[in-house]
Design an enzyme around this catalytic site. Structure first.
Site, mmCIF file in Angstrom:
data_model
loop_
_atom_site.group_PDB
_atom_site.id
_atom_site.type_symbol
_atom_site.label_atom_id
_atom_site.label_comp_id
_atom_site.label_asym_id
_atom_site.label_seq_id
_atom_site.Cartn_x
_atom_site.Cartn_y
_atom_site.Cartn_z
ATOM 1 N N ASP A 80 0.790 -1.310 0.003
ATOM 2 C CA ASP A 80 0.003 0.030 0.007
ATOM 3 C C ASP A 80 0.739 1.265 -0.122
ATOM 4 O O ASP A 80 0.387 2.144 -0.643
ATOM 5 C CB ASP A 80 -0.886 0.090 1.105
ATOM 6 C CG ASP A 80 -1.738 -0.983 1.081
ATOM 7 O OD1 ASP A 80 -1.858 -2.189 0.806
ATOM 8 O OD2 ASP A 80 -3.185 -0.636 1.417
ATOM 9 N N CYS A 121 0.245 -8.111 4.667
ATOM 10 C CA CYS A 121 -0.078 -6.656 4.275
ATOM 11 C C CYS A 121 -1.710 -6.543 4.070
ATOM 12 O O CYS A 121 -2.381 -7.608 3.919
ATOM 13 C CB CYS A 121 0.870 -6.102 3.237
ATOM 14 S SG CYS A 121 2.437 -5.742 3.711
ATOM 15 N N ASP A 122 -2.037 -5.214 3.888
ATOM 16 C CA ASP A 122 -3.582 -5.016 4.078
ATOM 17 C C ASP A 122 -4.334 -5.718 3.441
ATOM 18 O O ASP A 122 -5.385 -6.254 3.924
ATOM 19 C CB ASP A 122 -3.566 -3.465 3.653
ATOM 20 C CG ASP A 122 -2.677 -2.432 4.351
ATOM 21 O OD1 ASP A 122 -1.765 -2.990 4.916
ATOM 22 O OD2 ASP A 122 -2.892 -1.342 4.505
ATOM 23 N N LYS A 123 -4.230 -6.033 2.174
ATOM 24 C CA LYS A 123 -5.490 -6.742 1.246
ATOM 25 C C LYS A 123 -4.792 -8.116 1.133
ATOM 26 O O LYS A 123 -5.881 -9.037 0.866
ATOM 27 C CB LYS A 123 -5.612 -5.848 -0.099
ATOM 28 C CG LYS A 123 -5.753 -4.551 0.138
ATOM 29 C CD LYS A 123 -6.665 -4.289 1.045
ATOM 30 C CE LYS A 123 -7.017 -2.696 1.312
ATOM 31 N NZ LYS A 123 -5.880 -2.226 1.869
ATOM 32 N N CYS A 193 3.573 -2.639 8.592
ATOM 33 C CA CYS A 193 4.058 -1.324 9.544
ATOM 34 C C CYS A 193 3.616 -1.138 11.035
ATOM 35 O O CYS A 193 2.705 -1.749 11.546
ATOM 36 C CB CYS A 193 2.979 -0.099 8.602
ATOM 37 S SG CYS A 193 3.600 0.075 6.864
ATOM 38 N N GLU A 444 -6.974 4.503 -1.050
ATOM 39 C CA GLU A 444 -7.141 5.170 0.416
ATOM 40 C C GLU A 444 -6.822 6.546 0.100
ATOM 41 O O GLU A 444 -5.766 6.952 -0.638
ATOM 42 C CB GLU A 444 -5.948 4.546 1.174
ATOM 43 C CG GLU A 444 -6.038 3.110 1.620
ATOM 44 C CD GLU A 444 -5.008 2.488 2.438
ATOM 45 O OE1 GLU A 444 -4.933 1.525 2.995
ATOM 46 O OE2 GLU A 444 -3.885 3.261 2.342
ATOM 47 N N SER A 470 -6.280 4.761 5.233
ATOM 48 C CA SER A 470 -5.421 4.046 5.791
ATOM 49 C C SER A 470 -5.686 3.827 7.338
ATOM 50 O O SER A 470 -6.038 4.550 8.178
ATOM 51 C CB SER A 470 -3.964 4.685 5.572
ATOM 52 O OG SER A 470 -3.043 3.952 6.566
#
Length: 556
Positions: A80, A121-123, A193, A444, A470
């Site tokens: 991201d 990670c995010d997705k 992160c 985002e 985010s």
């Protein structure tokens, strides 16, 4: 030939399949055991996935120690942060459904007996969990773990200090040399992160719903215990195979409700809502309405506070006890009979869990940080189908606010205006045509919020958008507005100077324009059409659903 566990390898019909595996060195002994796929999302282009090859090797050892044969395959893992601020961000949310489908294709083509899912990670995390729910075979998830924080002038930060530093430099508070110093220390090692953003939120929710081992979600990426957990994940999936416990037996309605409760208690990323909706649907449980999240938001207090909602980072959260400590506080409210990846129930897992003693990070239900959950749903004439807000990250004085709108048709336009000093204090920054269809891809709106921070406007200005945010964002922001502008929602009809009220305690977002005036504007409205490159986004725009439905891809 009954000596082969996997049905695809049995008998004369299985001979060619066996021969193809033997071409890579597999023996009859190895092929006689359950075949366990490891989805290895390693890439040296994404720090959250940089250590996953090491985890893959440990998971492989765990599988083989428990009597299985491990086979690995890869999948995409876009970052991201690297995709942020340009066309690449439009691909991030759509990658979630693509990941789910690629795992489905590989597993069904080979008919593996079990599945270890490695991602961070995010997705990638929700994409992998969606695949497990869709496939309904024994499966366990393991994330790579959070990154260690950056340290600057005696204070801990996550990597988003770089974006804030852009504003500091813009205002002349730091020079180029100091700016480069910040850049070089901002991301100190591999891992997701260092704040409770979407990546770490989803790792925590995977644990809360029972799809990863207790205590696994927030072990830092560089700790030896992270490698040990990957090994135990390999052993755990074999336990599920032997017991016949498949993913949908773990990802039940009650288990997802446990995840919702933990999301509210942590004040995690707003993106967790749409990902839980997508997982719920893939698990065969139908649509999970936004009203369900609002119901839990009113029941579950916020008992954990982690950066960006507080100065305490993911390592502090780990030291405070992480997800097990949060669930221990919530235990009377949770569905304790849900089975988990450990083969035990939630209640059994919590039996020997200790309460946190780090009360600056994890409090009790009786003395929470906030009496309501850290994520909430707003409705009103600007968002009839709902909008998402994060009270855990909103300053108290912005919980109820009215301001005049300043309208922008894209993220880039808004950022340029903010950094040019065109946005005044107390402005409602309306940022539209960034939803699932209008974006497309629902990028985002991380950068506009960070630009406000850098320009010392985040304590008075609000962003209202049909895009996402985010998990690192803080301040007053309202996202996921549905219907989105591209579909003709009232967000498309807002004009500069219109008054908007955000009332978080009462869960309202109101555009102070009469219905008659809105209908007059609607007769003149035409959607903004953004030019797209040939390829996937054109497909995504056609078949994605509303953010209120988790932005899942579905043919009508």
């Amino acid at each position: 030939m009954s000596e082969y566990y996997n049905s695809l390898l049995q008998g004369d019909k299985g001979a060619l399949k066996r021969a193809l595996y033997k071409a890579m060195g597999f023996t009859d002994e190895a092929l006689g055991k359950p075949l366990i796929a490891i989805v290895n999302t390693y890439t040296n282009a994404t720090p959250g996935h940089y250590n996953i090859n090491e985890l893959c090797e440990q998971a492989k050892k765990g599988i083989e120690a428990a009597g299985g044969t491990a086979m690995t395959f890869g999948d995409i893992a876009p970052c991201d942060g690297i995709a942020e601020g340009h066309e690449g961000m439009r691909y991030i949310l759509p990658s979630r459904d693509l990941i789910a489908s690629t795992v489905e294709c590989m597993v069904r083509a080979h008919r593996f007996d079990g599945l270890v899912l490695l991602g961070s990670c995010d997705k990638i995390v929700p994409g992998l969990l969606m695949a497990a729910a869709r496939l309904d075979i024994p499966a366990v998830f393991c994330n790579s773990g959070p990154m260690m924080p950056a340290c600057y002038k005696g204070k801990h930060y996550d990597g988003n200090i770089v974006t804030e530093a852009v504003g500091w430099k813009q205002r002349g508070e730091i020079d180029e040399e100091e700016f480069r110093k910040i850049e070089n220390l901002a991301e100190p090692c591999a891992g997701s992160c260092a704040m409770l953003g979407t990546a770490n939120t989803m790792g925590c929710l995977a644990e809360a719903m029972g799809m990863s081992l207790p205590g696994s979600a927030v072990i830092p990426a560089v700790y030896a215990k992270r490698l040990q957990m990957a090994y135990e994940t390999g052993r755990a999936v074999m336990g599920l195979v032997k017991k016949g416990i498949t993913a949908r037996l773990v990802m039940t309605k009650e288990a997802i409700e446990n995840a919702i409760m933990v999301l509210m208690a942590m004040g995690g990323s707003t993106n967790g809502i749409m990902h839980l909706q997508a997982i719920h649907k893939e698990a065969g449980l139908g649509h999970l309405p936004l009203e369900a999240f609002d119901r839990f938001s009113k029941r579950i207090p916020q008992i954990a506070s982690v950066y960006p909602a507080s100065p305490y980072d993911m390592v502090d959260f780990y030291e405070a006890g992480g997800v097990p400590a949060v669930m221990k506080e919530l235990e009377p409210l949770l569905h304790g009979d849900c089975i988990t990846a450990s083969g035990k129930t939630v209640k059994e897992n919590l039996q020997h869990t200790e309460y946190s003693t780090f009360r600056e990070v994890i409090r009790t239900v009786a003395e929470p940080f906030h009496s309501d959950g850290g994520v909430a749903i707003l409705t009103g004439n600007l968002a009839p189908l709902g909008a998402v807000v994060k009270p855990a990250a909103i300053p108290e004085h912005l919980m109820t606010v009215t301001g005049k709108a300043k309208v922008y048709q894209s993220e880039q336009e808004a950022c340029e205006a903010i950094l040019a000093g065109e946005v005044q204090p107390n402005t409602m920054v309306v940022l539209r045509y960034e939803g699932p269809k209008g974006g497309p891809g629902m990028p985002e709106m991380y950068r506009p919020m960070k630009c406000l921070e850098g320009m010392n406007l985040s304590d008075s200005c609000t962003i209202v958008t049909d895009g996402r945010f985010s998990g690192s964002n803080r301040g007053c922001f309202v996202g996921h507005i549905s219907p989105e502008a591209y579909e003709g929602g009232n967000l498309a009809l807002v004009e500069d100077g219109d008054e908007i009220t955000i009332d978080v305690p009462n869960r309202k977002i109101i555009l102070h324009v009469s219905d008659e005036e809105l209908e007059k504007r609607r007769t003149l409205w035409k959607p903004v059409e953004k030019q797209l490159p040939d390829g996937y986004l054109n497909i995504y725009r056609k078949i994605t659903k509303s953010a209120a439905e988790g932005a899942v891809m579905e043919m009508e």
